[in-house]
Design an enzyme around this catalytic site. Structure first.
Site, PDB file in Angstrom:
ATOM      1  N   TYR A 175       7.380  30.664  54.776  1.00  0.00           N
ATOM      2  CA  TYR A 175       6.560  29.867  55.691  1.00  0.00           C
ATOM      3  C   TYR A 175       7.362  28.845  56.486  1.00  0.00           C
ATOM      4  O   TYR A 175       7.039  28.568  57.624  1.00  0.00           O
ATOM      5  CB  TYR A 175       5.439  29.142  54.917  1.00  0.00           C
ATOM      6  N   ASN A 217       7.997  35.911  50.609  1.00  0.00           N
ATOM      7  CA  ASN A 217       6.968  35.071  51.240  1.00  0.00           C
ATOM      8  C   ASN A 217       7.679  33.887  51.866  1.00  0.00           C
ATOM      9  O   ASN A 217       8.343  33.105  51.161  1.00  0.00           O
ATOM     10  CB  ASN A 217       5.959  34.551  50.200  1.00  0.00           C
ATOM     11  N   ARG A 237      -2.032  44.542  52.325  1.00  0.00           N
ATOM     12  CA  ARG A 237      -1.500  44.071  51.047  1.00  0.00           C
ATOM     13  C   ARG A 237      -2.609  43.306  50.331  1.00  0.00           C
ATOM     14  O   ARG A 237      -3.148  42.340  50.871  1.00  0.00           O
ATOM     15  CB  ARG A 237      -0.297  43.151  51.282  1.00  0.00           C
ATOM     16  N   GLU A 250       4.504  37.770  53.114  1.00  0.00           N
ATOM     17  CA  GLU A 250       3.612  36.707  53.603  1.00  0.00           C
ATOM     18  C   GLU A 250       4.363  35.867  54.611  1.00  0.00           C
ATOM     19  O   GLU A 250       5.486  35.408  54.344  1.00  0.00           O
ATOM     20  CB  GLU A 250       3.162  35.782  52.455  1.00  0.00           C
ATOM     21  N   HIS A 304      -1.389  38.256  41.074  1.00  0.00           N
ATOM     22  CA  HIS A 304      -1.228  37.210  42.095  1.00  0.00           C
ATOM     23  C   HIS A 304      -1.942  35.942  41.592  1.00  0.00           C
ATOM     24  O   HIS A 304      -3.079  35.645  41.994  1.00  0.00           O
ATOM     25  CB  HIS A 304      -1.834  37.713  43.412  1.00  0.00           C
ATOM     26  N   GLU A 358       5.262  35.398  43.708  1.00  0.00           N
ATOM     27  CA  GLU A 358       5.796  34.023  43.701  1.00  0.00           C
ATOM     28  C   GLU A 358       5.938  33.384  42.314  1.00  0.00           C
ATOM     29  O   GLU A 358       5.443  32.258  42.095  1.00  0.00           O
ATOM     30  CB  GLU A 358       4.898  33.098  44.535  1.00  0.00           C
TER      31      GLU A 358
END
Ligand code: IFM
Length: 513
Positions: free
Chosen positions: A335, A333, A102, A406, A146, A192
């Site tokens: 985390y 994404n 990606r 991500e 991005h 995002e």
């Protein structure tokens, strides 16, 4: 009292993962459904370097970093130098056994004026990269934008704050589809947009550094109460316009898919009180639903419209129709997970921002004190949070196809090559992804962030996410596999049975070859 910059230094130094000790089941590629994609990613500004080469013009990130605004005073003028080292990197990816890479396209490399004349050297670079990937059997999964907006569009009309961005983004996406779409089957329009809106237009921490008192970090311009909502609105319209174009002009012939990415926390109520349970749902609606609700249902979540009132723009009927259903897949994404405490009974100010509109307080461990801020001081490792997140998308948003685009572990600048904690982190989150799939989630792929160490938007070179170590002090930017790269390569090994299955599928798809 800690000043803002020391608070952020603390954030960056401790942003790495804490408190993970349990052992997760050993994984093998055969555990995943057939066709499941296992990859790794990066983005253009973070890896390419060559910022003034071959006709590229500056992005907002060049202006910001070159003005010395990063805490470590770094810039991405060279960073991992993938512009010159893409062949070496593709070899490493192939050796590792990645199904897909990606990456994103630099808008200002392709269209140095933001619109109009196309830069042939830009086209050539991405053609080369895509061809190199394909010749090594690696699928390109491309993000069109991005974070690295051409500075020229920021200067001309304020970038994402202006509705003019919709037309320019669509024209840029058109160039990408036209030039690369014969080989790219997975397009993500924007990365995002929800995080960009909050960090850059509410907190004013990242470019274009806009915010207003009492929010954010002493900006000279901006309006934290309104601008984040405007930026996301234009991002959704730009995404939908590009997706419509792709579907009308390219999809039938190129047979690709188009999606949108959302930065997704998982939220857990701090207590089981009804107030905290409702607050956690509000946080999900504000943080994730802000993006996902419109693309699935054609409008913002009711609670956002109620709490933000006239500060959140409305979709016209035709905009809503265009936005609704504008994704073939959702890019997620993820985390970490946060605890949420209700804050609806506290004093209510008339001057509110996105965070205040939520009437919720965040904390990233049960022992922390609650804060109004959405950025964590510590990044707890909670793999079950990803499972819950994927199942929430399944239950609340019609079981959309999802790519986890991500997920990764931020280690310190001086981390050792023996990064077992990163392998453990990825293993935990991959197991969580599998559990969600077994419970019916339509998750189609998973990408480690990041394939190699990159320039980090929040931390420059103070933080490393890569499977491959990059020596940023070495002129040649030499790469070395970390333990996690070997671990991932081991997981990616295809069983004999799978190789036969893939060869059969390929022979059926191309009977004459
Ligand atoms: O490096 C970033 C990426 O560009 C966007 N998502 C979060 C990553 C880690 O901070």
């Amino acid at each position: 009292m800690l000043g803002v910059s020391s608070l952020f230094l603390l954030l960056l130094l401790t942003l790495s993962v804490v408190g993970f000790s349990q052992h997760t089941p050993k994984l093998s590629r055969d555990d995943f459904p057939p066709g499941f994609i296992l990859g790794a990613g990066t983005s253009a500004f973070q890896v390419e370097g060559a910022v003034a080469e071959d006709g590229r013009s500056p992005s907002v990130w060049d202006a910001y970093t070159q003005a010395g605004k990063m805490m470590d005073k770094s810039n991405a003028d060279v960073t991992s130098d993938q512009y010159h080292k893409y062949k070496e990197d593709v070899k490493l990816m192939s050796k590792m056994g990645l199904d897909a890479y990606r990456f994103s396209i630099s808008w200002s490399r392709l269209l140095p004026h933001g619109r109009g004349a196309v830069n042939p050297k830009g086209i050539q670079y991405y053609n080369n990269l895509i061809d190199e990937l394909i010749s090594h059997g690696i699928q390109p999964h491309v993000t069109i934008h991005h974070l690295d907006l051409p500075q020229i569009l920021e200067d001309e009309y304020g970038g994402w704050l202006s509705p003019k961005i919709v037309e320019d983004f669509t024209a840029y996406a058109d160039v990408c589809f036209r030039e690369f779409g014969d080989r790219v089957a997975h397009w993500t329009t924007l990365n995002e947009p929800n995080a960009v809106a909050v960090v850059s237009y509410d907190m004013g921490f990242l470019p274009p550094q806009r915010c207003s008192y009492p929010f954010g970090f002493n900006c000279t311009v901006g309006n934290s109460s309104v601008e984040p909502y405007i930026v996301v609105h234009h991002a959704l319209l730009a995404h939908a316009s590009a997706a419509t174009l792709y579907r009308q002009k390219y999809q039938a012939k190129q047979k690709g898919l188009i999606g949108l990415n959302v930065y997704s926390y998982w939220f857990i109520p701090l207590t089981n009180s009804t107030a905290d349970v409702n607050a956690a749902q509000r946080a999900l609606d504000f943080s994730n639903g802000w993006i996902v609700h419109p693309v699935v249902y054609g409008d913002y979540p009711e609670i956002m419209k109620k709490n933000a009132g006239s500060r959140i723009p409305s979709f016209t009927r035709s905009e809503s129709e265009q936005v609704k259903g504008s994704i073939d897949f959702l890019g997620v994404n993820h985390y970490t997970t946060a605890y949420i405490q209700d804050d609806s009974n506290g004093p209510k100010s008339n001057v509110r921002d996105f965070n205040a509109d939520m009437f919720a307080k965040f904390q990233f461990s049960k022992d922390d004190s609650p804060s109004g801020q959405i950025l964590p001081i510590k990044m707890p490792v909670v793999p079950s949070g990803l499972q819950s997140l994927l199942e929430y998308y399944k239950n609340d948003y019609g079981n959309l196809p999802i790519y986890v685009q991500e997920n990764g572990f931020g280690g310190p600048q001086n981390e050792s090559l023996n990064d077992t904690a990163r392998a453990e982190y990825i293993s935990g989150y991959l197991n969580a992804t599998l559990s969600a799939i077994r419970n019916g989630s339509n998750t189609k792929g998973y990408f480690v962030w990041s394939f190699l160490d990159v320039f980090e938007f929040l931390a420059g070179y103070v933080q490393r996410y890569g499977l491959y170590h990059v020596d940023f002090k070495d002129k040649t930017r030499s790469r070395q596999p970390k333990f996690s790269a070997h671990w991932y390569a081991d997981l990616l090994k295809k069983s004999q049975e799978m190789k036969i299955e893939m060869a059969t599928q390929q022979a059926m798809a191309h009977p004459t070859q």
